[in-house]
Design an enzyme around this catalytic site. Structure first.
Site, mmCIF file in Angstrom:
data_model
loop_
_atom_site.group_PDB
_atom_site.id
_atom_site.type_symbol
_atom_site.label_atom_id
_atom_site.label_comp_id
_atom_site.label_asym_id
_atom_site.label_seq_id
_atom_site.Cartn_x
_atom_site.Cartn_y
_atom_site.Cartn_z
ATOM 1 N N GLU A 1 0.833 -1.212 0.000
ATOM 2 C CA GLU A 1 0.000 0.000 0.000
ATOM 3 C C GLU A 1 0.865 1.259 0.000
ATOM 4 O O GLU A 1 0.764 2.110 0.888
ATOM 5 C CB GLU A 1 -0.982 -0.039 1.170
ATOM 6 C CG GLU A 1 -1.916 -1.236 1.069
ATOM 7 C CD GLU A 1 -3.082 -1.216 2.031
ATOM 8 O OE1 GLU A 1 -2.932 -0.649 3.127
ATOM 9 O OE2 GLU A 1 -4.142 -1.761 1.695
ATOM 10 N N GLU B 1 -5.389 -8.528 -1.601
ATOM 11 C CA GLU B 1 -6.039 -8.261 -0.304
ATOM 12 C C GLU B 1 -7.470 -7.849 -0.540
ATOM 13 O O GLU B 1 -7.730 -6.936 -1.334
ATOM 14 C CB GLU B 1 -5.388 -7.056 0.382
ATOM 15 C CG GLU B 1 -4.371 -7.352 1.387
ATOM 16 C CD GLU B 1 -4.023 -6.126 2.212
ATOM 17 O OE1 GLU B 1 -4.931 -5.472 2.750
ATOM 18 O OE2 GLU B 1 -2.830 -5.839 2.314
HETATM 19 C C1 BG6 Z 1 -4.800 -3.102 4.570
HETATM 20 C C2 BG6 Z 1 -3.455 -3.456 5.167
HETATM 21 O O1 BG6 Z 1 -4.847 -1.757 4.368
HETATM 22 O O2 BG6 Z 1 -5.916 -3.268 5.358
HETATM 23 C C3 BG6 Z 1 -3.510 -4.564 6.189
HETATM 24 O O3 BG6 Z 1 -2.551 -3.800 4.152
HETATM 25 C C4 BG6 Z 1 -4.718 -4.350 7.088
HETATM 26 O O4 BG6 Z 1 -2.305 -4.578 6.874
HETATM 27 C C5 BG6 Z 1 -5.969 -4.368 6.239
HETATM 28 O O5 BG6 Z 1 -4.808 -5.267 8.112
HETATM 29 C C6 BG6 Z 1 -7.244 -4.253 7.033
HETATM 30 O O6 BG6 Z 1 -7.184 -3.125 7.852
HETATM 31 P P1 BG6 Z 1 -7.426 -3.224 9.410
HETATM 32 O O7 BG6 Z 1 -7.078 -1.890 9.936
HETATM 33 O O8 BG6 Z 1 -8.865 -3.538 9.568
HETATM 34 O O9 BG6 Z 1 -6.550 -4.300 9.890
#
Ligand code: BG6
Length: 495
Positions: A204, A393
């Site tokens: 990111e 992701e």
């Molecule tokens: C992404 C990141 O932005 O979102 C992860 O790469 C992160 O590291 C994921 O865990 C979800 O966000 P959060 O804050 O709910 O864990």
């Protein structure tokens, strides 16, 4: 015409939220290791010490107006009963990796995304020799994946940098980190040659604007520091891509993306949405095209920001473009320019001018599920870059309730079904070359934004609370069985 037969179905993780074992195996501390826990609307803090021995904490992590440690302070661990650092135990992958990888294999995974903790390989980021115990640990992780025919996808920098580099050099503000990173990456390419085919350089990369400490180890982050760090990460990524091609791997950077909609057909709303999207796409423009786009150059000129390029750097950026483009995608955003509509801070990303989307449902943290976001994203990125894409992701956090020894997480299944259908439409109807889909947080882990376990993403439950207390036992949820069926049918059976 569905998903390709070699489509990478699987899941994604990151060391700073999952691995634990921070004081084991000769690892050095990373920036994530000095971040405290938080909760929804309770910001995580970075702890620091001052030369006189006193200590403090400051919300330097996400969307914070705080951008500087106090003068003379260094980010550091402090020993206090009220301070808790979730990365230290996390989900204890360090001791459970064999079990976790086996469970992922039984789920049918073709790919598992894992990040390497840079400071486990080079404890200070720039040590003369790599830490053999760290290399051996990851080598065994990758061998275990391969023993189940799981392709490891490896992120070299996922939201953590060696703490020592942050404190000594203000992180990526300094050009010194470029060669440190390339050396670290090359050490991995050499050691894991034949085991790891795909790497991601920076997770990111575009989140630096709202999380400069988290993404780039900046303990002082004004706009010029951020521009410097951005350029240095681009350069490091390009050099790493070039270095990787002497070995086996293909590389990408990770772009955090989500469609941005204008709230109304007021042209001002549409323009705001377009500009917000450009703000993210600047990063992939550089990494996929090899040069800075005019809109960014114009912005820098307006603000008096200088790009710290040296002779030859632009050629490196042009040569080191990524082999494919990977992205994370959780949902979409809606922007308004009308003050009466404004409801700043709700939802994913918390961008200025953002309002809730009346057509979409949100989870307890305000993140909206958008059934069309994959197709829109895939079309946007492919039409712009004409390259293979990979969703590395996508997921949904929820306050899961354990019932007996499972979780009935229909909400997660609904979320995944909508995302996969949307990807399928993009592949079948728009002809988009999509390499894979990795569900985020396939095994429960500490959330990044809140630093708590309560926001669970997994298809595999981990018995641990917000303070790392629990048996760490793994249990499968309903979504695990559902995804198993989806993978077995190569995305045909979504019922
Ligand atoms: C992404 C990141 O932005 O979102 C992860 O790469 C992160 O590291 C994921 O865990 C979800 O966000 P959060 O804050 O709910 O864990």
């Amino acid at each position: 015409m569905g998903f390709s037969t070699d489509f990478f179905w699987g899941g994604a993780t990151a060391a700073n939220q999952y691995e634990g074992g921070v004081f084991e195996g000769g690892a050095g501390l990373s920036t994530a290791d000095v971040m405290t826990n938080g909760a929804h609307k309770v910001p995580r803090q970075v702890t620091y010490t001052l030369p006189d021995g006193s200590w403090g904490k400051i919300p330097l992590c996400f969307h914070s107006p705080e951008r500087h440690l106090p003068e003379g302070a260094v980010a550091a661990l402090v020993d206090d009963k009220d301070i808790y650092y979730p990365s230290h135990i996390a989900s204890d992958f360090y001791h459970h990796y064999k079990e976790d990888i086996r469970l992922c294999a039984e789920e049918g995974f073709k790919c598992l995304r894992i990040s390497i903790k840079w400071s486990r390989i080079f404890p200070n980021g720039d040590d003369t020799e790599p830490n053999e115990e760290g290399l051996a640990f990851y080598e065994d992780v990758f061998k275990t994946c391969r023993s189940y025919d799981i392709e490891p996808l490896v992120t070299l920098e996922h939201y953590e940098n060696p703490l020592s580099l942050a404190n000594r050099f203000n992180g990526w503000d300094s050009r010194y980190l470029v060669d440190c990173f390339v050396r670290y990456a090359t050490t991995c390419f050499e050691r894991f040659n034949g085991l790891v085919r795909y790497y991601l350089t920076f997770n990111e990369i575009n989140c630096i604007e709202y999380a400069p400490f988290v993404t780039a180890g900046l303990i002082h982050a004004d706009e010029q520091n951020i521009a410097n760090a951005t350029f240095h990460q681009f350069l490091a990524s390009a050099k790493t891509v070039i270095a990787a091609h002497n070995f086996w791997p293909d590389l990408s950077v990770v772009l955090a993306f989500g469609p941005v909609y204008g709230f109304s057909c007021d042209p001002a709303d549409q323009l705001a949405a377009l500009k917000a999207q450009d703000r993210a796409l600047f990063y992939s423009d550089v990494q996929m095209r090899g040069y800075y786009p005019n809109y960014k150059l114009a912005e820098y000129e307006r603000k008096g920001i200088k790009i710290p390029a040296l002779p030859g750097d632009w050629d490196i950026l042009a040569e080191g473009i990524c082999d494919f483009l990977s992205f994370s995608l959780y949902g979409s955003q809606v922007l308004t320019t009308n003050a009466e509509e404004l409801e700043v801070g709700s939802g994913n990303g918390g961008a200025e001018g953002m309002v809730a989307n009346p057509y979409l449902k949100t989870n307890a943290w305000g993140w909206a599920t958008d059934p069309d976001c994959q197709r829109i994203t895939l079309n946007t990125l492919f039409n712009r870059y004409q390259c293979p894409l990979w969703c590395v992701e996508s997921g949904i956090g929820w306050k899961d309730e354990l019932v007996g020894d499972t979780v009935h997480d229909d909400y997660r299944i609904d979320y995944m079904r909508a995302n996969i259908q949307s990807m399928k439409d993009a592949v079948e109807q728009d002809g988009i070359p999509l390499m894979g889909y990795l569900y985020w947080g396939c095994v429960d882990m500490v959330s990044n934004g809140e630093g708590e376990m309560a926001k669970r993403y997994g298809q595999i439950y981990v018995d641990a609370d917000n303070y790392g207390q629990g048996t760490m036992k793994r249990l499968v949820k309903d979504s695990y069985r559902w995804y198993q069926k989806v993978i077995a049918s190569n995305g045909e059976d979504l019922d």
